[in-house]
Scaffold this active site. Structure first.
Site, PDB file in Angstrom:
ATOM      1  N   ASN A   1      -3.603   6.797  -0.247  1.00 34.69           N
ATOM      2  CA  ASN A   1      -3.005   6.806   1.093  1.00 34.69           C
ATOM      3  C   ASN A   1      -2.095   8.010   1.300  1.00 34.69           C
ATOM      4  OD1 ASN A   1      -4.379   4.599   1.914  1.00 34.69           O
ATOM      5  ND2 ASN A   1      -2.675   3.160   1.686  1.00 34.69           N
TER       6      ASN A   1
ATOM      7  N   HIS B   1      -2.796  -2.403  -5.970  1.00 36.79           N
ATOM      8  CA  HIS B   1      -3.126  -2.072  -4.589  1.00 36.79           C
ATOM      9  C   HIS B   1      -4.620  -2.186  -4.377  1.00 36.79           C
ATOM     10  CE1 HIS B   1      -3.572   1.154  -1.245  1.00 36.79           C
ATOM     11  NE2 HIS B   1      -3.415  -0.047  -0.719  1.00 36.79           N
TER      12      HIS B   1
ATOM     13  N   SER C   1       0.824  -1.213   0.000  1.00 39.41           N
ATOM     14  CA  SER C   1       0.000   0.000   0.000  1.00 39.41           C
ATOM     15  C   SER C   1       0.853   1.255   0.000  1.00 39.41           C
ATOM     16  CB  SER C   1      -0.924   0.001   1.215  1.00 39.41           C
ATOM     17  OG  SER C   1      -0.172  -0.154   2.378  1.00 39.41           O
TER      18      SER C   1
ATOM     19  N   GLU D   1      -5.840   0.435  -7.200  1.00 35.65           N
ATOM     20  CA  GLU D   1      -4.794   1.337  -7.721  1.00 35.65           C
ATOM     21  C   GLU D   1      -3.790   0.502  -8.503  1.00 35.65           C
ATOM     22  OE1 GLU D   1      -3.453   3.282  -4.098  1.00 35.65           O
ATOM     23  OE2 GLU D   1      -4.282   5.182  -4.759  1.00 35.65           O
TER      24      GLU D   1
END
Ligand code: T1G
Length: 704
Positions: free
Chosen positions: A487, A437, A416, A449
């Site tokens: 993130n 991801h 991540s 992602e």
């Protein structure tokens, strides 16, 4: 206009044609990809009906669509542009008023304006498997071509209300049982249209003008739906207007249509409509990446390394999509845990009606294999590594995969935030290495992602997007940075929340303000749900490189040092027990102690200021992610937050929200906040340029 001797199909325009076969006038629509009711379709259809009315040799008219579906709705691309005659409601009224009987054949996904055209015909025959629905509410509007008036007349107020306020399609069986359609048939739409026309003339297919049917009163259904929406959709605008429109179905049809039009226009003017339409297009725009023209590799079987929450979730998503999966773990205990989690995930899919019990058994008995040896992955087409977030562990695994996997296999990491370039460098085939991801729970969350490293081959990127489509996920292309798109931005705006918490706002006040903005949960509720230990580990990882100028808030660390990790330990920022979630007094005490230690005199924050700081931080970091080319376009960032972070869909995403606020206002806010912390609050260059030029993120999206 076609001559009197109409041989074969005659084009009315590019998308509408007519044929005359004996006494039947056949109208065919051909506006790929979904026969959207564009201006050409509407004007061509009007002309075709008019022509056939004047033909003395035509006794009955039949309407059908070519391609994969009958009309799938109004042409959303025309929204926001000046409407062009004929409008869809007028066309529906014109069809319904036809002297000659008109039957419509429905197939594919007959939705929105498409169903409304069908409802204005005098009979409806749907091909088996057709989905019919009125999804306008998901776009922030309501059925604006008579759907709120004709559906209740045919199917009753209660059924129509549920269909219109949920926006969910119904099966042909449901539609037949409730009177929306008159017959289910099998075969080619054109053949079915001819046969239905014959039956309409012979009377075996009943002819009814929907507008002449009296809708049975059902005040109880209206009141029940109002009460339900007051609880569940208080923040939304159009669902309540849907109920108001259906309530007018007891008026004469033309008056009811006028009331529907008034309410439809109110929805069209709502900012929520703009947000929801943007959200609709965002999910399709993100697939248009530079590598889309590359040929994806064929993925017939995949390997998943790691049977933890993420690995078993990814394996479940692939299994539900029909892909055979080989799951590997270090030892049998790990495998048992993984397969047990997969079985539980599949139980959930059965409960949600996404999988049959037999399908569940078939998956577990023949689609899932397991091994504690990576050589079991020697023949798979794609491997997804989902092990502990430690670079040394990943490097070792990819070094082994490089030796074990067949040439051409795609090697993906579900990391991540770790650097995919570093991972790729441990192999002799960096072109085959990519980041995929997933978001937890991986078999439910739609976002994926696709992280493209420096040497990732275009066809490997295309393979990532093809896999996403197969798993019914929304793939967004990301460059490599710490945290990729979602993130990275979340880590940044979470600091804004922490600063407000340190300076006087309670976690509950912050969460309440962000729920008021439209999030299902505020940042501290999310942190407790995800597990405070995860961000604690990330904070420790970053401690060594954290710049001295950065204001660091140690409150969550202190909470974790007590072993309080949120929901999973029964307490974090909140307490979780039989009495239900409530603020944790021990956490509040820690907050007070840390404020005192830092010499902070707490002040109050209004919900407006909380939302402003939170959103301004999100948009500022989103703009930097754009400037650095990590995200291709603003709409990619919107798609990430709408599908991975619970961003309220009616607001269209952070960058769409930025256009609503305006670049100049955002610059002013950041400059104002920078007076208290110039290190954190910096104006992105791109935002400053936009404030000066007036360019919007929407214009950037249009440029592609
Ligand atoms: N208008 C214009 N383009 C549309 C469209 C529409 N209604 N629906 C889909 N497209 C495009 C889409 O952008 C994509 O384009 C391509 O078609 C394939 O779509 C008066 C006002 C029909 C179930 O809300 O739900 O009627 O990216 O990738 O997965 O009351 O599209 O290829 O260039 O989604 O097979 C109501 C919206 C409108 C239906 C097909 N109707 N569409 O799904 O293909 S409002 C809807 C869908 C209305 C009236 C009101 C899905 C689909 P491109 P796709 P798919």
């Amino acid at each position: 206009m076609p001559s009197d001797t109409l041989a074969g199909a005659n084009a009315v325009n590019d998308v509408v044609s007519i044929e005359i076969i004996g006494k039947i006038g056949l109208i065919a629509l051909d506006n790929p990809p979904v026969n959207a009711a564009s201006h050409a379709v509407r004007s061509g259809l009007w002309q075709a009906v008019e022509t056939l009315q004047q033909r003395v040799d035509v006794e009955v008219i039949a309407l059908y669509g070519k391609g994969r579906t009958f009309i799938a709705g109004a042409d959303i691309r025309e929204f926001g542009k000046p409407p062009q005659d004929p409008w869809l409601p007028e066309l529906c009224n014109f069809i319904e008023d036809s002297e000659k009987p008109i039957v419509c054949v429905l197939h594919g996904t007959t939705l929105g304006g498409g169903l409304e055209v069908a409802l204005s015909c005098h009979a409806r025959v749907a091909l088996k498997g057709t989905k019919v629905g009125l999804p306008e509410v998901t776009l922030g509007i309501l059925p604006g071509a008579g759907g709120t008036q004709r559906a209740p007349r045919l199917a009753g107020v209660a059924f129509a209300l549920e269909m219109i306020t949920s926006g969910k399609p119904v099966s042909t069986q449901d539609a037949l049982e409730n009177g929306l359609i008159d017959r289910i048939a099998e075969g080619d739409p054109r053949e079915v249209a001819l046969s239905a026309a014959e039956d309409l003339v012979s009377g075996t297919l009943p002819r009814r003008k929907t507008g002449e049917i009296e809708a049975a009163p059902d005040q109880a259904a209206l009141e029940a739906m109002r009460a339900k929406l007051a609880k569940t959709q208080a923040q939304l605008f159009s669902p309540h207007k849907c109920v108001d429109a259906v309530a007018a179905c007891h008026l004469p049809i033309k008056e009811g249509m006028a009331e529907e039009r008034r309410l439809y226009n109110a929805c069209m003017d709502s900012p929520q409509r703009a947000g929801l339409i943007h959200a609709f297009f965002s999910e399709r725009a993100v697939a248009k990446v530079p590598e889309a023209s590359a040929e994806p590799r064929d993925i017939q079987a995949i390997g998943v390394i790691g049977g933890g929450t993420m690995g078993s979730g990814i394996a479940t998503a692939a299994l539900l999509a029909g892909l055979p999966v080989t799951l590997t773990e270090r030892d049998q205990a790990g495998l048992d845990r993984g397969t047990d989690t997969i079985a539980k995930n599949l139980d959930g899919a059965v409960k949600r009606g996404k999988l049959s019990t037999d399908g569940r058994e078939e998956i577990l008995s023949s689609k899932l294999s397991t091994s504690t040896d990576l050589t079991a992955l020697s023949d798979v087409d794609l491997v997804i590594e989902a092990v502990f977030e430690e670079m040394s562990v990943k490097r070792e695994i990819f070094g082994t995969l490089d030796k074990v996997c067949k040439q051409g296999a795609v090697l993906a990491s579900n990391t991540s935030y770790l650097d995919i370039n570093d991972i790729a460098a441990t192999t002799s085939r960096p072109a085959d290495v990519i980041g995929l991801h997933f978001f937890s729970p991986a078999h439910v969350m739609r976002l994926l992602e696709v992280v493209v490293a420096d040497k990732t081959a275009p066809e490997v990127v295309a393979t990532g997007f093809a896999l996403a489509k197969k798993l019914k996920k929304i793939a967004v292309r990301s460059g490599v940075c710490d945290g990729f798109i979602g993130n990275r931005i979340m880590t940044f705006y979470k600091k804004a929340a922490d600063y407000m918490m340190m300076d006087g706002a309670s976690p509950e006040e912050i969460d309440t303000a962000m729920r008021g903005f439209g999030f299902a949960m505020g940042p501290y509720q999310v942190a407790d749900l995800a597990g405070l230990d995860i961000s604690w580990a990330a904070n420790k990882r970053r401690a060594a490189t954290r710049p001295a100028e950065e204001r660091y808030i140690p409150i969550a660390d202190r909470i974790c040092e007590n072993g309080w990790f949120g929901r999973k330990t029964g307490q974090g920022f909140y307490i979780y027990d039989d009495e239900g979630p409530r603020p944790n007094p021990d956490a509040l005490a820690i907050i007070d102690a840390e404020r005192e230690k830092a010499g902070v005199r707490p002040r109050s924050f209004t919900p407006e200021e909380i939302v402003s700081r939170f959103m301004t931080a999100m948009i500022a970091e989103g703009t930097r992610v754009l400037e650095e080319g990590i995200a291709l376009r603003p709409i990619d960032i919107d798609a990430v937050f709408l599908n991975g972070y619970g961003f309220p869909r009616f607001r269209g995403g952070p960058m769409h929200t930025a256009d609503v606020i305006g670049a100049a206002d955002l610059v002013r806010r950041i400059e104002d906040y920078a007076k208290e912390d110039g290190y954190y609050w910096k104006v992105p260059e791109l935002l400053r340029k936009m404030a000066a030029s007036g360019e919007t993120f929407a214009e950037m999206n249009a440029r592609g």
